[in-house]
Design an enzyme around this catalytic site. Sequence first.
Site, PDB file in Angstrom:
ATOM      1  N   ARG A  75       0.851  -1.202   0.000  1.00  0.00           N
ATOM      2  CA  ARG A  75       0.000   0.000   0.000  1.00  0.00           C
ATOM      3  C   ARG A  75       0.884   1.249   0.000  1.00  0.00           C
ATOM      4  NH1 ARG A  75      -1.667   1.711   4.585  1.00  0.00           N
ATOM      5  NH2 ARG A  75      -2.311  -0.307   5.390  1.00  0.00           N
ATOM      6  N   TYR A 127     -16.819  17.742 -14.565  1.00  0.00           N
ATOM      7  CA  TYR A 127     -17.262  16.352 -14.494  1.00  0.00           C
ATOM      8  C   TYR A 127     -18.258  16.169 -13.334  1.00  0.00           C
ATOM      9  CZ  TYR A 127     -17.096  11.401 -13.370  1.00  0.00           C
ATOM     10  OH  TYR A 127     -17.447  10.117 -13.055  1.00  0.00           O
ATOM     11  N   ASP A 199      -7.684  19.992 -13.297  1.00  0.00           N
ATOM     12  CA  ASP A 199      -8.044  18.685 -13.830  1.00  0.00           C
ATOM     13  C   ASP A 199      -7.729  18.726 -15.330  1.00  0.00           C
ATOM     14  OD1 ASP A 199      -9.296  16.495 -14.989  1.00  0.00           O
ATOM     15  OD2 ASP A 199     -11.025  16.545 -13.642  1.00  0.00           O
ATOM     16  N   LYS A 224      -8.651   7.830 -18.801  1.00  0.00           N
ATOM     17  CA  LYS A 224      -8.995   8.417 -20.105  1.00  0.00           C
ATOM     18  C   LYS A 224      -7.774   8.388 -21.037  1.00  0.00           C
ATOM     19  CE  LYS A 224     -12.847   8.739 -18.036  1.00  0.00           C
ATOM     20  NZ  LYS A 224     -12.887   9.458 -16.805  1.00  0.00           N
TER      21      LYS A 224
HETATM   22  C1  LIG Z   1     -12.751  15.412 -16.356  1.00  0.00           C
HETATM   23  C2  LIG Z   1     -12.830  14.232 -15.430  1.00  0.00           C
HETATM   24  N1  LIG Z   1     -12.255  14.296 -14.224  1.00  0.00           N
HETATM   25  C3  LIG Z   1     -12.307  13.248 -13.357  1.00  0.00           C
HETATM   26  C4  LIG Z   1     -12.979  12.080 -13.684  1.00  0.00           C
HETATM   27  C5  LIG Z   1     -13.019  10.953 -12.678  1.00  0.00           C
HETATM   28  O1  LIG Z   1     -12.126   9.948 -13.035  1.00  0.00           O
HETATM   29  P1  LIG Z   1     -12.326   8.371 -12.758  1.00  0.00           P
HETATM   30  O2  LIG Z   1     -13.554   7.954 -13.501  1.00  0.00           O
HETATM   31  O3  LIG Z   1     -11.068   7.777 -13.282  1.00  0.00           O
HETATM   32  O4  LIG Z   1     -12.490   8.205 -11.290  1.00  0.00           O
HETATM   33  C6  LIG Z   1     -13.598  11.976 -14.941  1.00  0.00           C
HETATM   34  C7  LIG Z   1     -14.323  10.752 -15.292  1.00  0.00           C
HETATM   35  O5  LIG Z   1     -15.057  10.721 -16.257  1.00  0.00           O
HETATM   36  C8  LIG Z   1     -13.518  13.082 -15.831  1.00  0.00           C
HETATM   37  O6  LIG Z   1     -14.100  13.044 -17.043  1.00  0.00           O
END
Ligand SMILES: Cc1ncc(COP(=O)(O)O)c(C=O)c1O
Length: 408
Positions: A75, A127, A199, A224
């Site tokens: 971990r 998101y 982000d 992604k």
């Molecule tokens: C812009 C963005 N940030 C964060 C996330 C969250 O990521 P995860 O699905 O890998 O937890 C997503 C998921 O679609 C996203 O599109």
Amino acid sequence: MCKCGKAHSQKPGSCQLNCIRHLCDLKISMKIGTKFIHAGVEPDPYTGAIMTPIYQTSTYVQEAPAKHKGYEYARSQNPTRTALEAAFAAIENAKHGLAFSSGVAATDAVIKLLQPGDEVIAGSDMYGGTYRMFTRIYSKFNIRFHYVNMQDANNIKEYINSNTKLIWTETPTNPLMNITDIAAVAAIAKQNKIMLCVDNTFASPYLQNPLDLGADLVMHSVTKYVGGHSDVIQGCLMMNDDQLREQLYFIQKSTGAVPGPMDCFLVLRGIKTLHVRMQRHCENGKKIAHHLRDHDKVARVYWCGFEDHPNYQIAKKQMRDFGGMMSFTLKNDSVAEAKRVLSSTKLFALAESLGGVESLINHPATMTHASIPQEERIKNGLTDSLIRLSVGIEDVDDLIEDLNQAIG
Ligand SMILES: Cc1ncc(COP(=O)(O)O)c(C=O)c1O
């Protein structure tokens, strides 16, 4: 950081750590394509294996109590993850990288830096899962979130007070492709001693590097573009500040949202082709955005590469290209018609997620952004009939034909 757990000497040829190559030295001069292939990866010190092995272990044998090779319990540390975290740092021009079990786990670690009573200024278009975490998990711990349209960086100023500890922005935003001027927000954040986290999921490290523009932290849903093959859920954070890295590492090991070694291996492999994939995502994205814009049944296309996009000049300044993410609405602006199109594509798969090699089509209102109340969504321009595309790297003519037959 080398596999041996220590930093290389910065002087070429002078490293005493018995490493086969000295990529820390190279990092300074490597161009992006070379960096994505070699970043953070050293041949395995035991065998010379060019690909980092999957260290599928939960613990490590110690010679005597506290006498070990830098790895105690998986971990806290795992060699496959160590290599990946070095790669994460390299691809965002950062000093440090940390890997998490998902994008939301990485976001969660950032919010855990805060104390009750602290305030966060976040973008109003982002998101849905991030919005859900902020409003439904952390608001009850007395952290206050202000949602602000960040297309003009000055909009954040009126929300700053002595409790403001974090600015959170996504750019381009999911799903409306709005652009935040990272350098302008970073300047305001610095002036007020507030941490800025970007982000960077939609852009990927190939298109945009927020730390170079003054951000303190970068977050990716690695699921992604960085992973790129729709086979892994993972997140990461990149930063330059040593103390911030220690705080986040402490949160990572104390709350445990770490990825397994197999997932780390898959992402290490994905990163090697990030630049090539992104080039094709951008080429295909450009052709499809223009095709949709010229289509007589399409009303509006949201893509940050159009010269009349409200923040096109900023996108051009801070991104290398404009990517393969876009959204659109139909002239027959009914939810039923949007749903008909969403169910009619053959190559574009109807699915949540984005950034993989295969094209996806998505209905934000009922899928990725369903957790945002309708009234809030519509206020920010996310209508019930909006369709989002993640343009993959297939032959673009096939993708255009698929959209044509679906739109009708
Ligand atoms: C812009 C963005 N940030 C964060 C996330 C969250 O990521 P995860 O699905 O890998 O937890 C997503 C998921 O679609 C996203 O599109």
